[in-house]
Structure formats: C-alpha cells, structure tokens
Design a protein around this motif. Sequence first.
Motif, short mmCIF file in Angstrom:
data_model
loop_
_atom_site.label_atom_id
_atom_site.label_comp_id
_atom_site.label_asym_id
_atom_site.label_seq_id
_atom_site.Cartn_x
_atom_site.Cartn_y
_atom_site.Cartn_z
N TYR A 182 0.61 -1.23 0.10
CA TYR A 182 0.11 -0.03 -0.05
C TYR A 182 1.00 1.43 -0.02
N GLY A 183 1.96 1.10 -0.45
CA GLY A 183 3.13 2.14 -0.22
C GLY A 183 2.56 3.50 -1.10
N PRO A 184 1.91 3.45 -2.17
CA PRO A 184 1.41 4.71 -2.84
C PRO A 184 0.21 5.32 -2.23
N GLU A 185 -0.81 4.46 -1.77
CA GLU A 185 -1.87 4.94 -1.19
C GLU A 185 -1.31 5.62 0.30
N LEU A 186 -0.53 5.07 1.03
CA LEU A 186 0.12 5.53 2.41
C LEU A 186 0.63 6.87 2.22
N VAL A 187 1.69 6.83 1.07
CA VAL A 187 2.20 8.33 0.62
C VAL A 187 1.06 9.30 0.21
N GLU A 188 0.18 9.07 -0.59
CA GLU A 188 -0.96 10.25 -1.00
C GLU A 188 -1.50 10.67 0.32
N PHE A 189 -2.06 9.52 1.19
CA PHE A 189 -2.82 9.89 2.58
C PHE A 189 -1.76 10.61 3.36
N ALA A 190 -0.55 10.42 3.57
CA ALA A 190 0.31 11.32 4.49
C ALA A 190 0.38 12.76 3.71
N GLU A 191 0.60 12.78 2.39
CA GLU A 191 0.86 14.04 1.71
C GLU A 191 -0.62 14.75 2.08
N ALA A 192 -1.76 14.17 1.90
CA ALA A 192 -3.06 15.01 2.20
C ALA A 192 -3.11 15.42 3.46
N VAL A 193 -2.67 14.90 4.67
CA VAL A 193 -2.71 15.06 5.97
C VAL A 193 -1.82 16.37 6.03
N ALA A 194 -0.56 16.13 5.58
CA ALA A 194 0.52 17.15 6.02
C ALA A 194 -0.02 18.54 4.98
N SER A 195 -0.56 18.51 4.04
CA SER A 195 -0.70 19.57 3.35
C SER A 195 -1.94 20.26 3.73
N GLY A 196 -2.93 19.58 4.18
CA GLY A 196 -4.32 20.16 4.73
C GLY A 196 -5.35 20.43 3.47
N ASP A 197 -5.12 19.60 2.59
CA ASP A 197 -5.84 19.52 1.39
C ASP A 197 -7.21 18.83 1.59
N LYS A 198 -8.34 19.44 1.96
CA LYS A 198 -9.50 18.80 2.43
C LYS A 198 -10.15 17.76 1.09
N ASP A 199 -10.08 18.28 -0.19
CA ASP A 199 -10.33 17.27 -1.16
C ASP A 199 -9.46 16.15 -1.19
N LYS A 200 -8.37 16.37 -1.39
CA LYS A 200 -7.19 15.50 -1.50
C LYS A 200 -7.43 14.40 -0.44
N LEU A 201 -7.59 14.84 0.96
CA LEU A 201 -7.82 13.97 2.03
C LEU A 201 -8.81 13.16 1.90
N ASN A 202 -9.90 13.69 1.40
CA ASN A 202 -11.08 12.78 1.44
C ASN A 202 -10.82 11.90 0.48
N GLN A 203 -10.33 11.99 -0.72
CA GLN A 203 -9.98 11.13 -1.64
C GLN A 203 -9.00 10.14 -1.06
N SER A 204 -7.97 10.33 -0.63
CA SER A 204 -7.00 9.56 -0.30
C SER A 204 -7.46 8.59 0.85
N ARG A 205 -8.21 9.07 1.92
CA ARG A 205 -8.72 8.42 2.94
C ARG A 205 -9.62 7.30 2.46
N GLN A 206 -10.40 7.82 1.54
CA GLN A 206 -11.25 6.44 0.86
C GLN A 206 -10.32 5.59 0.23
#
Lengths: 119, 247
Positions: free
Chosen positions: A31-55
């Motif tokens: 799940y490396g790519p999914e974990l990276v995208e989730f981590a990026e979304a949390v750290a960047s505070g991008d709500k849309d990206k966070l919703n998408q990467s969480r799902q």
Amino acid sequence: MLRASSLTTQTEVDLNAVNGDLSAAAIGLEYGPELVEFAEAVASGDKDKLNQSRQTLLDHAGAETLVDSAGVAANFQRMVRIADSMGIPVDDMETELGKSVRSELNLTRFASAANTLNA
Amino acid sequence: MTFFDYNDSPYPIREDIKKEHRDFWQRLAQAGSWWTAAERIAIAQESRNASSCEFCEERKAALSPYTLEGNHHSSTPLSATAIDAVHRIVADQTRITQAWVESLPDNDLSIESYVELAGIVVCVFSIDEFHRSLGFELELLPDPTAGEPSRYRPAQAESGTGFVPMLPKEGLTGPEENLWPGGRSANVLRALSLVPAALRDWLALCSAQYLSVEGMANMVKQDDRSINRMQMELIAARVSAINECFY
C-alpha cells in the motif's frame, strides 16, 4: 528510520518515495502509494485530497490500516513542530546511514537545516 | 461528559488512542507549570484558530515572516506575543529562528512559558490532525479547573542546544532522574524538557499515535499495529518532508 527498517527486514525500498514518487513507493511497501498520498493530504491540509486519499486507503487496506496511518501522520505533524520550534540540531551528523539518506533526499534544501548546519 | 469516546466513528479506534487523547485533555484542563488552566485552553483554541488564519497564510507566502504586520484570527485574551507564537508553531514553524525565540522575554513571554505553550500546541494539533485525517469533528475543548501554575523549572536545564535551555542527555537527578525512557535520550526528547510535564505529555501521545520510545527499537512490526515499521516510517518521512523538517 525507513532505511533502517528496510535494512533490518532486508527489504528493498526506494527512498524517492519520501519525496512523493508514487512508483518508488510501490517498491517493497504494501500500500506504499496509498500511504504516501494519504500522508501528503494530511500534511498539506488539502481537504479534497484528504477525502479522496482516505477513501482510497480504506478501500485498499481496510479500516485498521487507515486508523493506524492517521495516528502516525498526526504524530509527525507534532514532531516536526517540536523540532523546529525548539531549533534542535540532528544528534549525530557523522553516521554513514544518515549522511547517505540526507544526500539522497537532498534534505539540506530545507530552511530548518540551518538549525543543524549552523549550530 | 466523556471525551473521545469515538462512538460515532465508522472505523475501530484502538483503546490506547482513546485513553491517551482523553488523558491529555484532562491534563490540558489543569494548571500547568507556567500557565493557568484557562490560559492552556486558550492556547489550545488559538492552535485551532491558526488553521484558518488569513494573516498566517499571507505571512507564510511572504519572503520573510518577520517583516509583515497584521492581525491573526484570534478569539482569546492571550497576549499578542503568545497568540503570534501559537500561530507560528502551527502555520510557519520552519522559519522560527533563535533570534525570534530570544526576543520573546522582551515581549513578556518567558522562555519557560514559550516551551509549555509549544508543548500544548503540538499535542492539541496532533490530536486535531488525527480527527481531521479521519474526517471527524474536532473534540470540544474541556472546561478549565482551578489552580495556579507550579512555576517548576528543572535545576539541571542548560543552554547550548537549540533555541531554549534543555536537560542534559546524561546525569539527570531528582524528579527528572527517570525522565529519559529507558535511560537514553536524543535531542527530540530534550527539546521540551525545560518543562518536563510537556515532554511527558508528548511521550504519552506518541506511544499511542505512533510507538513508545522503547517500541521504536522494533524495526519490524509491533503486534498491536496493523502496519509494519516500514509503512509507518514511509508515512512519517513523507509528512516530515512536506513540512520541510531537516531533523
């Protein structure tokens, strides 16, 4: 620590994942790519990206992985702020492992490197 | 009221996470070393205000964070210096400098108060980030209890590392004798040690959100975690990289 863990488990990883390379994150890390995208979304505070990467992470890896990943991301949102607000330098700049990782990831580009390099 | 029950969570939240979040909230509601309970909760509120502060956004985009003047999005009676410190730690921490930290006492914020303030900010922020990352509402802040700050300053604190005095890596005595987990220290542990209670707070949260210091010796996988150590470190490193953290 990623390099240290990969050496311990004798798993090949590509450190370019740390700089956001998703194909690198797929090497040796479930799940490396999914974990990276989730981590990026949390750290960047991008709500849309966070919703998408969480799902996406939930769909691929399940709820327990999502929760544990959220814990680690939240923890390091704290740790970076402790380090920079107190200006702590790296403990030991002379270890070969640390030198190679800093060089590979070009970490001296960060402003906070001054807390170590100018100490 | 029971905080952090996570009854509405669609995901299973580990019991140790619930406990450590709850325990921190209880400590947050009590007088600390240098701030009253009401002030500690005001600091927590300001850490939330910083996430939607337009002046913070403007300043972060500026070439230098020390030339721009403006007003933070604020809702507490804390001093302007304290509010600014909270907002910088949340929104622009990479550009905090030793000169700025050393200027704080001239603006009525002691170094000890700054360290405790930072400890509150980072713990509240990390709990809030856990909620935001899972799409949860932020927990209500607790009501303050009565009491006065202890004004405890560890006698062995010394300058020379980083921006603030810290406890030495070796030779701790008295109340701090067992402060370093397993007897071993590192600068990240020393960072908040001018206020030992602040260090204990983050260690407790760290043990649930990530790993205990002792658990960090396990480079493979901790039994009660669903992700292995490499996966954890990938997340940690990516978060740190986006935050431009050299340490």
